[in-house]
Design a protein around this motif. Sequence first.
Motif, PDB file in Angstrom:
ATOM      1  N   ALA A 187      -5.548   7.965  -1.776  1.00 38.06           N
ATOM      2  CA  ALA A 187      -4.239   8.612  -1.764  1.00 38.06           C
ATOM      3  C   ALA A 187      -4.223   9.861  -2.634  1.00 38.06           C
ATOM      4  O   ALA A 187      -3.681  10.903  -2.239  1.00 38.06           O
ATOM      5  CB  ALA A 187      -3.175   7.627  -2.248  1.00 38.06           C
ATOM      6  N   GLY A 188      -4.818   9.780  -3.802  1.00 33.90           N
ATOM      7  CA  GLY A 188      -4.805  10.926  -4.708  1.00 33.90           C
ATOM      8  C   GLY A 188      -5.669  12.071  -4.239  1.00 33.90           C
ATOM      9  O   GLY A 188      -5.321  13.248  -4.442  1.00 33.90           O
ATOM     10  N   TRP A 189      -6.770  11.782  -3.599  1.00 32.36           N
ATOM     11  CA  TRP A 189      -7.693  12.841  -3.175  1.00 32.36           C
ATOM     12  C   TRP A 189      -7.249  13.476  -1.861  1.00 32.36           C
ATOM     13  O   TRP A 189      -7.260  14.694  -1.729  1.00 32.36           O
ATOM     14  CB  TRP A 189      -9.099  12.276  -3.030  1.00 32.36           C
ATOM     15  N   CYS A 190      -6.867  12.619  -0.911  1.00 33.65           N
ATOM     16  CA  CYS A 190      -6.523  13.149   0.414  1.00 33.65           C
ATOM     17  C   CYS A 190      -5.104  13.718   0.460  1.00 33.65           C
ATOM     18  O   CYS A 190      -4.857  14.740   1.119  1.00 33.65           O
ATOM     19  CB  CYS A 190      -6.670  12.056   1.469  1.00 33.65           C
ATOM     20  N   GLY A 191      -4.168  13.049  -0.230  1.00 32.91           N
ATOM     21  CA  GLY A 191      -2.781  13.498  -0.196  1.00 32.91           C
ATOM     22  C   GLY A 191      -2.200  13.395   1.213  1.00 32.91           C
ATOM     23  O   GLY A 191      -2.726  12.691   2.077  1.00 32.91           O
ATOM     24  N   GLY A 192      -1.110  14.097   1.478  1.00 32.43           N
ATOM     25  CA  GLY A 192      -0.534  14.157   2.818  1.00 32.43           C
ATOM     26  C   GLY A 192      -0.190  12.804   3.393  1.00 32.43           C
ATOM     27  O   GLY A 192       0.404  11.950   2.727  1.00 32.43           O
ATOM     28  N   ARG A 193      -0.587  12.594   4.638  1.00 27.05           N
ATOM     29  CA  ARG A 193      -0.253  11.365   5.342  1.00 27.05           C
ATOM     30  C   ARG A 193      -0.904  10.150   4.687  1.00 27.05           C
ATOM     31  O   ARG A 193      -0.306   9.071   4.652  1.00 27.05           O
ATOM     32  CB  ARG A 193      -0.694  11.469   6.804  1.00 27.05           C
ATOM     33  N   THR A 194      -2.123  10.320   4.219  1.00 27.51           N
ATOM     34  CA  THR A 194      -2.807   9.197   3.574  1.00 27.51           C
ATOM     35  C   THR A 194      -2.039   8.734   2.347  1.00 27.51           C
ATOM     36  O   THR A 194      -1.834   7.533   2.136  1.00 27.51           O
ATOM     37  CB  THR A 194      -4.235   9.597   3.173  1.00 27.51           C
ATOM     38  N   ALA A 195      -1.614   9.680   1.511  1.00 23.49           N
ATOM     39  CA  ALA A 195      -0.857   9.332   0.313  1.00 23.49           C
ATOM     40  C   ALA A 195       0.462   8.658   0.674  1.00 23.49           C
ATOM     41  O   ALA A 195       0.861   7.666   0.051  1.00 23.49           O
ATOM     42  CB  ALA A 195      -0.614  10.573  -0.532  1.00 23.49           C
ATOM     43  N   ARG A 196       1.155   9.182   1.676  1.00 24.18           N
ATOM     44  CA  ARG A 196       2.429   8.590   2.075  1.00 24.18           C
ATOM     45  C   ARG A 196       2.238   7.180   2.617  1.00 24.18           C
ATOM     46  O   ARG A 196       3.039   6.276   2.335  1.00 24.18           O
ATOM     47  CB  ARG A 196       3.126   9.472   3.110  1.00 24.18           C
ATOM     48  N   ALA A 197       1.181   6.978   3.397  1.00 23.77           N
ATOM     49  CA  ALA A 197       0.919   5.647   3.948  1.00 23.77           C
ATOM     50  C   ALA A 197       0.612   4.643   2.836  1.00 23.77           C
ATOM     51  O   ALA A 197       1.093   3.505   2.853  1.00 23.77           O
ATOM     52  CB  ALA A 197      -0.242   5.713   4.938  1.00 23.77           C
ATOM     53  N   VAL A 198      -0.198   5.061   1.855  1.00 24.09           N
ATOM     54  CA  VAL A 198      -0.535   4.171   0.741  1.00 24.09           C
ATOM     55  C   VAL A 198       0.702   3.843  -0.075  1.00 24.09           C
ATOM     56  O   VAL A 198       0.938   2.686  -0.461  1.00 24.09           O
ATOM     57  CB  VAL A 198      -1.629   4.810  -0.140  1.00 24.09           C
ATOM     58  N   HIS A 199       1.532   4.835  -0.363  1.00 23.64           N
ATOM     59  CA  HIS A 199       2.731   4.604  -1.157  1.00 23.64           C
ATOM     60  C   HIS A 199       3.718   3.685  -0.427  1.00 23.64           C
ATOM     61  O   HIS A 199       4.363   2.827  -1.058  1.00 23.64           O
ATOM     62  CB  HIS A 199       3.408   5.926  -1.495  1.00 23.64           C
ATOM     63  N   ARG A 200       3.842   3.845   0.871  1.00 27.39           N
ATOM     64  CA  ARG A 200       4.748   2.973   1.624  1.00 27.39           C
ATOM     65  C   ARG A 200       4.225   1.545   1.650  1.00 27.39           C
ATOM     66  O   ARG A 200       5.001   0.587   1.557  1.00 27.39           O
ATOM     67  CB  ARG A 200       4.899   3.508   3.045  1.00 27.39           C
ATOM     68  N   LEU A 201       2.902   1.395   1.780  1.00 29.03           N
ATOM     69  CA  LEU A 201       2.314   0.063   1.747  1.00 29.03           C
ATOM     70  C   LEU A 201       2.541  -0.594   0.386  1.00 29.03           C
ATOM     71  O   LEU A 201       2.877  -1.787   0.303  1.00 29.03           O
ATOM     72  CB  LEU A 201       0.814   0.145   2.051  1.00 29.03           C
ATOM     73  N   CYS A 202       2.384   0.182  -0.681  1.00 27.78           N
ATOM     74  CA  CYS A 202       2.607  -0.337  -2.037  1.00 27.78           C
ATOM     75  C   CYS A 202       4.060  -0.749  -2.232  1.00 27.78           C
ATOM     76  O   CYS A 202       4.342  -1.807  -2.814  1.00 27.78           O
ATOM     77  CB  CYS A 202       2.209   0.707  -3.082  1.00 27.78           C
ATOM     78  N   ASP A 203       4.982   0.070  -1.748  1.00 28.37           N
ATOM     79  CA  ASP A 203       6.406  -0.262  -1.867  1.00 28.37           C
ATOM     80  C   ASP A 203       6.736  -1.553  -1.126  1.00 28.37           C
ATOM     81  O   ASP A 203       7.523  -2.382  -1.614  1.00 28.37           O
ATOM     82  CB  ASP A 203       7.264   0.878  -1.314  1.00 28.37           C
ATOM     83  N   LEU A 204       6.118  -1.731   0.029  1.00 28.55           N
ATOM     84  CA  LEU A 204       6.372  -2.933   0.819  1.00 28.55           C
ATOM     85  C   LEU A 204       5.874  -4.180   0.106  1.00 28.55           C
ATOM     86  O   LEU A 204       6.569  -5.207   0.028  1.00 28.55           O
ATOM     87  CB  LEU A 204       5.699  -2.801   2.187  1.00 28.55           C
ATOM     88  N   LEU A 205       4.674  -4.114  -0.462  1.00 22.29           N
ATOM     89  CA  LEU A 205       4.094  -5.267  -1.143  1.00 22.29           C
ATOM     90  C   LEU A 205       4.812  -5.582  -2.444  1.00 22.29           C
ATOM     91  O   LEU A 205       4.981  -6.747  -2.809  1.00 22.29           O
ATOM     92  CB  LEU A 205       2.607  -5.028  -1.404  1.00 22.29           C
TER      93      LEU A 205
END
Length: 270
Positions: free
Chosen positions: A96-114
Amino acid sequence: MFPTLRRSLPLPRGAVAVAAVVLLLVPLGRFTAPNATDQQVAPPWTPPGGSAVLGTDALGRDVLSRVLAGGTQLLFVSLTAAATAVICGTVLGLAAGWCGGRTARAVHRLCDLLLAVPALLIALVLAVALPGSTAVIVASLLSGAPLTARVVAAQSAHLHDSGHVRAAVERGERTASVLVREVLPALRGLVAADSGLRLVTALQIASALAVLGLGPQPPEPDWALMLSENLPGVALNPMGLLAPAIPLAGCCWALAAAAHSLTHRTEVAV
């Protein structure tokens, strides 16, 4: 809270040393037990004294022997769960930190869900269908990895534009090589501190499941299981309850203090 803890632990190495001693002695405890953990040595609920230094439990087994052997499986499961959560969380955070963009948003949404579901609730649901140790590992992964991913993602994004990382990229190094050789070493203090927190959480989850009867089963010696087994006879032999509670609390304190010390050292270094 934090100033008081710093005064009680003036040297960061002190807490780390205590945690290291705990992690070393707990697996070796069963080899120093004076009696077999399932051997009846005296009548049930015998007070401390004689051949049973800490008395006996509900079945007349030596409390001291069971305490010495009771932390091995608990600590092993907690270490495995914490390591799994830290590794998966670190990988997600780096991506998430390296790629940013969609990858970062997807990781953050997954974290929020869990993170929306309490860790203990996840563990209780999983313990119905899975063995206790597996439930602890999966619950620690689902609840701990998102927290690790968040802190790693924030720091790795900050390091993305640092001088040594940009130099490695301009030299033509591959992304995996840059992350492993340049970014990850800069995060070692942060990851080490987070590992201590994940280990404490895993230890708490494992203890909760054992107390509720969803972890190790009798006659297995286990600190948390001993709490529920010896509670009915606490008036006859209080050490049956205090003896496993003290090392369990001591492990949590040592690991939490080590994590705090590593966090403080990282903040000072930065």
